[in-house]
Design an enzyme around this catalytic site. Structure first.
Site, short mmCIF file in Angstrom:
data_model
loop_
_atom_site.label_atom_id
_atom_site.label_comp_id
_atom_site.label_asym_id
_atom_site.label_seq_id
_atom_site.Cartn_x
_atom_site.Cartn_y
_atom_site.Cartn_z
N GLU A 91 0.76 -1.31 0.00
CA GLU A 91 -0.04 0.01 -0.16
C GLU A 91 0.90 1.24 -0.19
OE1 GLU A 91 -3.56 -1.97 2.64
OE2 GLU A 91 -2.43 -0.34 3.54
N CYS A 103 -7.35 -8.35 -10.06
CA CYS A 103 -6.15 -9.45 -10.37
C CYS A 103 -6.84 -10.65 -11.14
CB CYS A 103 -5.88 -9.74 -8.91
SG CYS A 103 -4.88 -8.54 -8.06
N ALA A 122 0.49 6.04 0.48
CA ALA A 122 -0.10 6.91 1.21
C ALA A 122 -1.48 7.65 0.40
CB ALA A 122 0.65 7.99 1.53
N ALA A 123 -1.30 7.21 -0.93
CA ALA A 123 -2.53 7.58 -2.03
C ALA A 123 -3.50 6.31 -2.14
CB ALA A 123 -1.69 8.04 -3.46
N TYR A 124 -3.71 5.71 -0.75
CA TYR A 124 -4.72 4.62 -0.70
C TYR A 124 -5.89 4.94 -1.37
CZ TYR A 124 -7.24 1.12 1.80
OH TYR A 124 -7.88 -0.01 2.15
N CYS A 139 -9.35 -9.76 -6.38
CA CYS A 139 -10.36 -8.75 -6.68
C CYS A 139 -10.35 -8.79 -8.24
CB CYS A 139 -9.57 -7.34 -6.45
SG CYS A 139 -8.29 -6.89 -7.35
N CYS A 156 -1.59 -5.34 -5.38
CA CYS A 156 -2.39 -6.47 -4.86
C CYS A 156 -1.00 -7.63 -4.93
CB CYS A 156 -3.33 -7.04 -5.64
SG CYS A 156 -4.89 -5.93 -5.46
N GLU A 206 -1.22 -10.38 -5.81
CA GLU A 206 -1.42 -11.52 -7.00
C GLU A 206 -0.58 -10.71 -8.24
OE1 GLU A 206 -5.60 -11.88 -4.88
OE2 GLU A 206 -4.06 -10.46 -5.20
#
Length: 144
Positions: free
Chosen positions: A47, A93, A49-51, A90, A56, A58
């Site tokens: 992850e 992915c 900071a620009a979450y 997801c 992922c 995968e």
């Protein structure tokens, strides 16, 4: 896939999960895949900071496979999440896996203790999918 390979993918996915960088969601995920020629690659979620603009697990495993060269056909992929519900790939992915899938690519999911929660072919997760063959590029998945 035999029990030995399942155990190897489980161990690699759990090890990758332990290295995940998830300070925002605190949801660590690892993945490991095996190619048709027996190479194993792993990845973890990362992850920032620009979450939610992270990567992922995968996708990380697939990137490692591509970067290494060699076979680009995923025979099976294992995802290790957390909790009693399967941490299924997801939508993005699923499509990334599909890019390098075979007709029988298997998706497996384990919990943080390595207990198998899900096992099925990719087609069950992404039926009637769009893939490289739909583009008719004639370059076997390479950009036209």
């Amino acid at each position: 896939m035999d029990d030995k390979m399942t155990a190897t993918l489980t161990q690699k996915a759990l090890a990758a999960r332990n290295n995940a960088y998830a300070p925002y969601s605190r949801f660590h995920v690892g993945a490991a895949l095996i190619t048709e020629d027996g190479q194993v690659f792993s990845g973890c979620n990362v992850e920032n900071a620009a979450y939610p603009e992270g990567v992922c697990a995968e996708a990380g495993a697939i990137s490692a496979m591509v970067a290494a060269g060699g076979s680009r056909k995923i025979a099976s992929i294992m995802v290790a999440g957390k909790g009693p519900a399967p941490c299924l790939p997801c939508g993005g992915c699923r499509q990334k896996i599909r890019e390098f899938a075979t007709a029988r690519t298997c998706v497996l999911v384990v919990d943080e203790d390595g207990a198998l929660l899900f096992k099925d072919e990719l087609h069950a997760l992404l039926p009637s999918s769009f893939g490289p063959e739909n583009l008719e590029t004639g370059t076997e998945g390479k950009p036209a």
